[in-house]
Design a protein around this motif. Sequence first.
Motif, short mmCIF file in Angstrom:
data_model
loop_
_atom_site.label_atom_id
_atom_site.label_comp_id
_atom_site.label_asym_id
_atom_site.label_seq_id
_atom_site.Cartn_x
_atom_site.Cartn_y
_atom_site.Cartn_z
N LEU A 178 0.88 -1.18 0.00
CA LEU A 178 0.00 0.00 0.00
C LEU A 178 0.91 1.22 0.00
N GLY A 179 0.78 2.03 -1.05
CA GLY A 179 1.83 3.00 -1.32
C GLY A 179 1.43 4.45 -1.28
N GLY A 180 2.05 5.22 -2.17
CA GLY A 180 1.84 6.67 -2.20
C GLY A 180 2.96 7.40 -1.48
N THR A 181 4.05 6.69 -1.16
CA THR A 181 5.18 7.31 -0.47
C THR A 181 6.49 6.87 -1.13
N ALA B 190 -3.86 5.34 -4.24
CA ALA B 190 -5.25 5.80 -4.10
C ALA B 190 -5.76 6.43 -5.40
N ARG C 152 -5.29 9.66 -6.31
CA ARG C 152 -5.76 11.02 -6.06
C ARG C 152 -4.90 12.08 -6.74
N ARG D 24 -1.82 -1.07 -9.12
CA ARG D 24 -3.27 -0.91 -9.24
C ARG D 24 -3.62 0.45 -8.63
N GLY E 36 -12.81 -0.15 -1.72
CA GLY E 36 -14.19 -0.26 -1.25
C GLY E 36 -14.24 -0.76 0.20
N HIS F 154 1.30 6.96 3.70
CA HIS F 154 1.75 8.14 4.43
C HIS F 154 1.28 8.06 5.89
N PHE G 297 -0.21 9.96 7.65
CA PHE G 297 -1.54 10.54 7.89
C PHE G 297 -2.66 9.83 7.12
N ALA G 298 -2.32 8.76 6.43
CA ALA G 298 -3.36 8.00 5.72
C ALA G 298 -3.97 6.99 6.70
N GLY H 232 -7.04 6.14 7.46
CA GLY H 232 -8.16 5.30 7.04
C GLY H 232 -7.67 4.03 6.36
N ASN I 135 -7.97 0.11 7.65
CA ASN I 135 -8.59 -0.93 6.81
C ASN I 135 -7.64 -2.09 6.56
#
Length: 244
Positions: free
Chosen positions: A6-9, A32, A34, A46, A51, A73, A75-76, A78, A82
């Motif tokens: 699970l990324g974004g960093t 995500a 975004r 991906r 969901g 991150h 601060f992620a 949520g 999950n």
Amino acid sequence: MKILILGGTREAREIADIASGERGVEIVSSLAGRVREPVLPVGAVRMGGFGGVQGLREWISGNAIDLVVDATHPFAGGMTANAAQAAAQLGLPVLHVRRPGWHEQPGDRWIRVPNLTVAAETVAGLGDRVFLTVGRQGVAAFAASGQFFLIRAIDSPEGAVPPRHEVLLARGPFAVEEEIALLTAHAIEVLVTKDSGGALTEAKLQAARTLGLPVVMIDRPPLPGGAEQVETVAQAWDWVLARR
Ligand code: NAP
């Protein structure tokens, strides 16, 4: 062994880099979706939300994932919650990679606050010209404030914005001298930031220290209880290898 990252960093991209050179390890990075022009990791990617917990659980089962590495991150909160729940329900190991937060140093004038709402209340008494670096999703919390906000984010703010503001679209890293010049040119009196940690965006804190400006520092959301956590990419990779 198949890993969902699970990324974004930057940390998530570095883990994907290492994993892509390892035989017998398959990875899928998840973003995500975004940011308009995301920096993509190597390997399979991906995009978009799963969901909720149920969607994530189904995706993990459907893709025969063995391990989940949550390198989102700090601060992620949520996504992290999950991931912890879905993995627990499936009996899968999950690791949370959290770079260390920033620490106050001599000369700093930090005020730590628990969230964006308290940050908006706190900054009201600290000066009229604010440098706001809380990500584009955090700006709306300041929409009712009458001060001037220099808002810096990667993409344009989402939702309501304060009436007096200027948006500066930029992605780190930033240099200390540039940050000092920026704060001076805009006559900034106070900085608001999340405690993201890391070197990429740390220069603003050094600039605030040099200029003697107060900093409203928003604390991280807590990790889920009992979560396994490491601070570095190297530690995360050791954790993965120990589960082969
Ligand atoms: P968040 O509030 O924790 O997540 C909200 C929802 O967005 C999640 O429930 C999930 O939707 C989806 N989501 C978040 N991260 C995802 C990922 N990596 N892959 C697939 N779906 C994801 O997250 P956020 O704070 O909006 O952050 C979104 C992304 O930006 C993350 O990848 C994070 O690492 C990155 N990022 C965030 C910040 C920040 O300050 N928050 C800063 C830099 C980068 P579903 O429930 O539908 O699955």
